[in-house]
Design a protein around this motif. Structure first.
Motif, short mmCIF file in Angstrom:
data_model
loop_
_atom_site.label_atom_id
_atom_site.label_comp_id
_atom_site.label_asym_id
_atom_site.label_seq_id
_atom_site.Cartn_x
_atom_site.Cartn_y
_atom_site.Cartn_z
N ALA A 39 0.13 -1.47 0.23
CA ALA A 39 -0.26 -0.13 -0.03
C ALA A 39 1.05 1.13 0.42
CB ALA A 39 -1.04 -0.32 1.26
N PHE A 40 2.00 1.29 1.18
CA PHE A 40 2.83 2.42 0.94
C PHE A 40 3.05 2.57 -0.84
CE2 PHE A 40 6.70 4.61 2.74
CZ PHE A 40 6.25 5.74 2.25
N GLY A 41 3.79 1.52 -0.76
CA GLY A 41 4.18 1.04 -2.37
C GLY A 41 3.50 2.05 -3.30
N ALA A 42 2.33 1.80 -3.54
CA ALA A 42 1.56 2.12 -4.54
C ALA A 42 1.54 3.88 -4.15
CB ALA A 42 0.46 1.19 -4.59
N LEU B 39 3.44 6.44 -2.95
CA LEU B 39 4.36 6.63 -3.58
C LEU B 39 4.50 6.06 -5.12
CD1 LEU B 39 7.29 5.40 -1.19
CD2 LEU B 39 6.26 7.71 -1.34
N LEU B 40 4.56 5.25 -5.94
CA LEU B 40 4.12 5.20 -6.96
C LEU B 40 3.27 6.46 -7.82
CD1 LEU B 40 4.80 4.09 -9.60
CD2 LEU B 40 2.92 2.44 -9.12
N LEU B 41 2.30 6.79 -6.86
CA LEU B 41 1.84 7.39 -7.64
C LEU B 41 1.85 9.25 -7.59
CD1 LEU B 41 -1.80 6.56 -5.95
CD2 LEU B 41 -1.63 6.36 -8.84
N VAL B 42 2.32 8.75 -6.29
CA VAL B 42 3.07 10.89 -5.78
C VAL B 42 4.47 10.93 -6.65
CG1 VAL B 42 4.94 11.88 -4.58
CG2 VAL B 42 2.98 10.35 -3.47
N HIS B 43 4.72 10.05 -7.31
CA HIS B 43 5.78 10.21 -8.07
C HIS B 43 5.18 9.99 -9.68
CE1 HIS B 43 9.19 9.15 -11.14
NE2 HIS B 43 8.25 8.57 -11.63
N ARG B 44 4.06 10.05 -9.88
CA ARG B 44 3.68 10.20 -11.04
C ARG B 44 2.97 11.73 -11.37
NH1 ARG B 44 -0.21 4.50 -12.81
NH2 ARG B 44 2.07 3.57 -13.48
N ALA B 45 2.23 11.60 -10.25
CA ALA B 45 1.53 12.89 -9.86
C ALA B 45 2.77 14.42 -10.52
CB ALA B 45 0.89 13.06 -8.38
N PRO C 196 5.05 18.95 -12.71
CA PRO C 196 5.86 19.22 -11.86
C PRO C 196 6.14 20.46 -10.85
CG PRO C 196 7.03 18.42 -14.37
CD PRO C 196 5.25 18.57 -14.18
N VAL C 197 4.93 21.55 -11.19
CA VAL C 197 5.26 22.60 -10.47
C VAL C 197 3.93 22.37 -9.89
CG1 VAL C 197 3.89 24.50 -11.08
CG2 VAL C 197 5.51 24.04 -13.09
N LEU C 198 3.08 21.95 -10.05
CA LEU C 198 2.40 21.70 -8.29
C LEU C 198 2.98 20.27 -7.75
CD1 LEU C 198 -0.51 22.44 -7.73
CD2 LEU C 198 -1.48 20.22 -8.59
N GLY C 199 3.28 19.77 -8.26
CA GLY C 199 3.83 18.40 -7.26
C GLY C 199 3.13 17.53 -6.47
N TRP C 200 3.73 17.49 -5.28
CA TRP C 200 3.32 17.01 -4.62
C TRP C 200 2.97 16.58 -2.47
CZ3 TRP C 200 -1.61 15.08 -3.94
CH2 TRP C 200 -2.25 14.87 -2.37
N SER C 201 2.94 17.15 -1.81
CA SER C 201 2.28 17.88 -0.42
C SER C 201 3.72 16.58 0.27
CB SER C 201 2.05 17.77 0.25
OG SER C 201 2.42 18.46 1.84
N ARG C 202 5.03 16.77 0.69
CA ARG C 202 5.50 15.91 1.68
C ARG C 202 4.78 15.51 3.00
NH1 ARG C 202 12.20 17.19 1.04
NH2 ARG C 202 12.19 17.11 -1.40
N TRP C 203 4.38 16.59 3.24
CA TRP C 203 3.45 16.45 4.39
C TRP C 203 2.13 15.65 4.93
CZ3 TRP C 203 4.68 17.62 8.77
CH2 TRP C 203 5.17 18.79 9.45
N ARG C 204 1.49 15.52 3.25
CA ARG C 204 0.39 14.66 2.77
C ARG C 204 1.25 13.41 2.48
NH1 ARG C 204 -3.75 17.28 3.71
NH2 ARG C 204 -4.16 18.99 2.04
N THR C 205 2.14 12.85 2.03
CA THR C 205 3.32 11.35 1.72
C THR C 205 3.78 11.05 3.78
OG1 THR C 205 3.85 11.89 -0.08
CG2 THR C 205 4.92 10.53 0.77
N GLY C 206 3.98 12.10 4.47
CA GLY C 206 4.59 11.98 5.86
C GLY C 206 2.73 11.15 6.63
N TRP C 207 1.51 12.02 6.35
CA TRP C 207 0.43 11.02 6.96
C TRP C 207 0.31 9.92 6.13
CZ3 TRP C 207 -1.33 13.42 11.13
CH2 TRP C 207 -1.81 14.99 11.63
N PHE C 208 0.76 9.90 5.09
CA PHE C 208 0.00 8.69 4.87
C PHE C 208 1.26 7.09 5.42
CE2 PHE C 208 -0.09 4.66 1.86
CZ PHE C 208 -1.33 4.58 1.97
N LEU C 209 2.26 7.67 5.34
CA LEU C 209 2.98 6.95 6.31
C LEU C 209 2.90 6.94 7.75
CD1 LEU C 209 5.95 5.18 6.10
CD2 LEU C 209 6.87 7.27 6.36
#
Length: 293
Positions: A29-32, A34-40, A45-58
């Motif tokens: 689930a965590f790998g999936a 991270l894969l979505l984060v990479h694709r987003a 690239p300008v909008l990116g994805w918040s590291r805080w969101r990734t941290g919440w998921f972790l």
């Protein structure tokens, strides 16, 4: 309590350890995610994805890991107090963290535009709008506790390993649904206003308190466990549930945005700009035509 122990019996027989399947599932689930984060990030690239969101998921994955892996998992199968710790982690704390990770928004950003539109259409469909209402999440997450602990259902579920995993899935999904309906940052077309959501949260707090107090007093509780375990589990539910719901209230405040006011402000600004443009062109606004001298 013997009905709790057989789920771990095949550890000693050299088979697959009980902790391995949930550990692999959580890693997947965590790998999936991270894969979505990479694709987003690659798509925008300008909008990116918040590291805080990734941290919440972790954080949500780690909380699930604590609940489903040793030492908590074996303790939960042997002691009702461990079960209640597991319930709070799976059904309240982990869902809040996972919801704050905004997985639906991430999925919309990672998908191609055509698939994103289809997913948006599904989210706006009447069944999805009905399921996402706070009343549904409240009934499934909190209302289900009364059915679980005041009927023979708990004893029947804990005696069946497959049913026990279904109970975990129910805790997780219903907890995510309620947290999303109350304070999720993902889009929610049918979400009521803040005051209404606070009312639903207040009902959940009161219901948890009543259920835990009835459990502590032994009123019509149907749990095959020693009295001290049941009372200990009730105390964990009472205090741990209060803390989780306070965190959910804080998330509601933190994620709240006064969108209607912003929309009204943008509408007023557009109307003002139109009036100024009409004045420059010498056009009298319609509302002033009948105004007399």
């Amino acid at each position: 309590m013997g009905h709790h122990l057989h789920e771990h019996g095949h550890d000693a027989g050299g088979g697959t350890p009980d902790w391995l399947p949930p550990a692999l599932l959580l890693l997947a689930a965590f790998g999936a995610y991270l894969l979505l984060v990479h694709r987003a990030r690659r798509r925008n690239p300008v909008l990116g994805w918040s590291r805080w969101r990734t941290g919440w998921f972790l954080g949500g994955i780690l909380l699930l890991g604590v609940a489903l892996l040793p030492p908590v998992a074996p303790f939960a199968h042997e002691d009702f107090r461990g079960h209640m710790v597991q319930h709070l982690l799976i059904g309240m704390y982990a869902p809040l963290a996972l919801v704050l990770a905004a997985p639906v928004t991430l999925l919309l950003r990672a998908l191609p535009a055509s698939r994103g539109r289809r997913l948006t259409a599904v989210l706006h469909s009447p069944p999805a709008r009905a399921i996402a209402h706070p009343a549904v999440g409240l009934a499934l997450s909190t209302g289900g506790l009364a059915v679980l602990y005041f009927t023979p259902l708990y004893n029947a579920i804990t005696a069946d390993p497959a049913a026990h995993w279904l109970l975990h899935a129910h805790f997780l999904l219903s907890g995510c649904l309620f947290a999303y309906a109350i304070a999720g940052p993902d889009p929610a077309p049918a979400r009521p206003g803040v005051r209404a959501r606070l009312v639903y949260l207040g009902v959940a707090i009161a219901a948890h308190a009543v259920i835990s107090q009835l459990m502590y007093g032994g009123f019509r509780v149907d749990i095959h466990a020693p009295i001290d375990e049941v009372r200990g589990g009730a105390e964990i539910m009472y205090y741990g549930g209060d803390l989780a719901e306070l965190l959910l209230a804080a998330a509601l405040v933190a994620t709240w945005r006064p969108e209607p006011r912003r929309a009204a402000g943008r509408g007023a600004a557009r109307r003002g700009a139109a009036r100024r443009g009409a004045a420059r062109r010498g056009v009298v606004p319609a509302r002033n035509v009948s105004g007399g001298s």
